[in-house]
Design an enzyme around this catalytic site. Structure first.
Site, PDB file in Angstrom:
ATOM      1  CE  LYS A  23      -2.850   0.876   3.689  1.00 35.19           C
ATOM      2  NZ  LYS A  23      -2.651   2.260   4.195  1.00 35.19           N
ATOM      3  CG  ASP A 316       0.032  -0.009   9.356  1.00 34.05           C
ATOM      4  OD1 ASP A 316      -0.381   0.839  10.168  1.00 34.05           O
ATOM      5  OD2 ASP A 316       0.464   0.300   8.222  1.00 34.05           O
TER       6      ASP A 316
HETATM    7  C1  S3P Z   1       2.164   4.840   6.214  1.00 33.37           C
HETATM    8  C2  S3P Z   1       2.673   5.192   7.449  1.00 33.37           C
HETATM    9  C3  S3P Z   1       2.076   4.762   8.727  1.00 33.37           C
HETATM   10  C4  S3P Z   1       1.135   3.575   8.532  1.00 33.37           C
HETATM   11  C5  S3P Z   1       0.205   3.750   7.351  1.00 33.37           C
HETATM   12  C6  S3P Z   1       1.006   3.951   6.065  1.00 33.37           C
HETATM   13  C7  S3P Z   1       2.835   5.359   5.001  1.00 33.37           C
HETATM   14  O1  S3P Z   1       1.329   5.843   9.247  1.00 33.37           O
HETATM   15  O2  S3P Z   1       0.376   3.352   9.701  1.00 33.37           O
HETATM   16  O3  S3P Z   1      -0.629   2.624   7.185  1.00 33.37           O
HETATM   17  O4  S3P Z   1       2.561   4.835   3.891  1.00 33.37           O
HETATM   18  O5  S3P Z   1       3.648   6.280   5.125  1.00 33.37           O
HETATM   19  P1  S3P Z   1       2.002   6.992  10.164  1.00 33.37           P
HETATM   20  O6  S3P Z   1       2.937   7.783   9.334  1.00 33.37           O
HETATM   21  O7  S3P Z   1       0.850   7.813  10.657  1.00 33.37           O
HETATM   22  O8  S3P Z   1       2.700   6.257  11.281  1.00 33.37           O
END
Ligand code: S3P
Length: 429
Positions: A23, A316
């Site tokens: 993702k 996550d």
């Molecule tokens: C992500 C960073 C994380 C993660 C999210 C995806 C990213 O969030 O929880 O699912 O793609 O940079 P945070 O930056 O809020 O920790």
């Protein structure tokens, strides 16, 4: 809202599986190629709802993006051809779209407005707005400019030095993107290590980024150039199967072509620390991202403490790790994880309520949870809370429950893993 009834089963997980594309890398691939000049082809793109929000944002800005299954072709025309959207951009449920696009929209000479769904509208945006303002950004929002909807009067920003006060890859990435569009140099100093896909992938698009320990520097005035990207499988999606195969007797599963970036593979380290039988083999690199196969076999687990620097690496995966902990011998303590309260839902509350309802011995803490393992799970009706990772955790829990589990509001799983139930049924036999 639809629900799914999952009957008790004595099936095990067995065979080969490929999980959908990562993702985080899918979001970044679209953003970088839409800002670039030239055509980029992205294969194994995650066609989950979140990443499609990022695609839609750029379509509204005039970028032609074609989709054929999980291949997308982005016809970038460069920064100067991006146009002002005639409608508000809908970020849906996607925190990554909201935070990363804030960095982009603040630094382009366009006026844009953006909104999100009920969950995203409650999530903090001041963590990106405040540091972007230091660079001169003009952003307004609800609740003293801390919540969506937001309005961006984009303009040329000034590079700045940011010492982050939150461990967040989204905040870091927003500031690096704003820095790439700004005048002068931008430096981001991380509070702790977080996923580094932005730093790893920007150079694939010809953008220079300098990384030294926790400092990341980017020079302004750089325009990405087109690049073809093959997205590795998402380790955060593989995590559900790593735990499922570990806790369901007689299971043995091979998960192919998973992204094994060291800032993301904490789930493997954590499960191994709990005694899981997992072998990892890196067989290739996609750009600088290591990719490999993971073999997982059922094994008794023991409790452990998850804390400190490991937490951002498994942020996550904590819902599914909590499920694993209910089946481990002894106590598992999860701490330093207050960030869970700002996810798609308050994941400390959602995990504790869901697993308690199923019969687990689990207690919430301000910054995590304490789980007394070795409890059989009963079953019952649970709610996804509209959070994809809670919904999938509930579905995996059903594999070891004594009674039926009904997961309400299951469609949110499409946010990150549209083929979740098909993949699960494929390996259950
Ligand atoms: C992500 C960073 C994380 C993660 C999210 C995806 C990213 O969030 O929880 O699912 O793609 O940079 P945070 O930056 O809020 O920790």
């Amino acid at each position: 809202m639809s629900s799914i009834e999952l009957k008790p089963t004595d099936k095990r997980l067995n065979g080969d599986l490929s999980v959908p594309g990562d993702k985080s890398i899918s979001h970044r691939s679209v953003i970088f190629s839409a800002l670039a000049q030239g055509t980029s082809v992205i294969t194994n793109f995650l066609t989950g709802e979140d990443c499609l929000r990022t695609v839609e944002a750029f379509r509204l800005m005039g970028v032609n993006i074609e989709q054929a299954g999980n291949k997308i072709t982005v016809h970038g025309k460069g920064l100067s051809h991006l146009r002002e959207p005639s409608q508000p951009i809908n970020f849906g449920n996607s925190g990554t779209t909201a935070r990363l696009m804030s960095g982009v929209l603040a630094g382009l000479p366009l006026f844009t407005t953006a909104f999100g769904d009920e969950s995203l509208s409650k999530r903090p945006m001041d963590r990106v707005i405040q540091p972007l303002r230091v660079m001169g950004a003009d952003i307004q929002g609800r609740e003293h400019d801390s919540l969506l909807p937001l309005a961006f009067r984009g303009k040329k920003l000034e590079g700045a030095r940011h010492e982050l006060t939150v461990k967040s890859a989204q905040v870091k990435s927003a500031l690096l993107l704003a820095g790439m569009l700004a005048e002068g140099e931008t430096e981001v100093i991380e509070l702790g290590e977080t996923r580094n896909h932005t730093e790893m992938l920007l150079p694939e698009f010809g953008v220079d980024v300098e990384v030294e320990g926790r400092s990341i520097k980017i020079k302004g005035g750089q325009e990405p150039s087109a690049s073809d990207i093959k997205v590795p499988g998402d380790i955060s999606s593989a995590a559900f199967f790593l735990v499922a195969a570990s806790i369901v007797p007689d299971s043995e599963l091979v998960i192919r072509d998973v992204g094994l970036n060291p800032t993301r593979d904490g789930i493997v380290k954590a499960l191994k620390g709990m005694g899981a039988n997992i072998e990892v083999q890196v067989h290739t690199h996609i750009g600088s991202e290591p990719v490999g196969d993971i073999v997982v076999r059922h094994s008794p687990l023991k409790g452990m403490t998850l804390e400190g620097d490991l937490i951002p690496n498994v942020i996550d995966e904590i819902p599914i790790l909590a499920l694993a902990a209910t089946q481990a011998e002894g106590k598992t303590i999860i701490k330093d994880a207050e960030e869970l309260r700002y996810k798609e839902t308050d994941r400390i509350k959602a995990v504790v309520e869901t697993l308690s309802l199923l019969g687990a011995d689990i207690e919430a803490q301000e910054d995590g949870m304490i789980i007394q393992g070795g409890t059989p799970l009963n079953g019952g009706t649970i709610d996804s809370y509209g959070d994809h990772r809670i919904g999938m955790m509930g579905a995996i829990a059903s594999l070891i429950c004594e009674r039926e589990v009904t997961v309400q509001n299951k469609e949110c799983i499409n946010i990150s893993y549209p083929s979740f139930f098909t993949d699960l049924n494929q390996v259950l036999n």
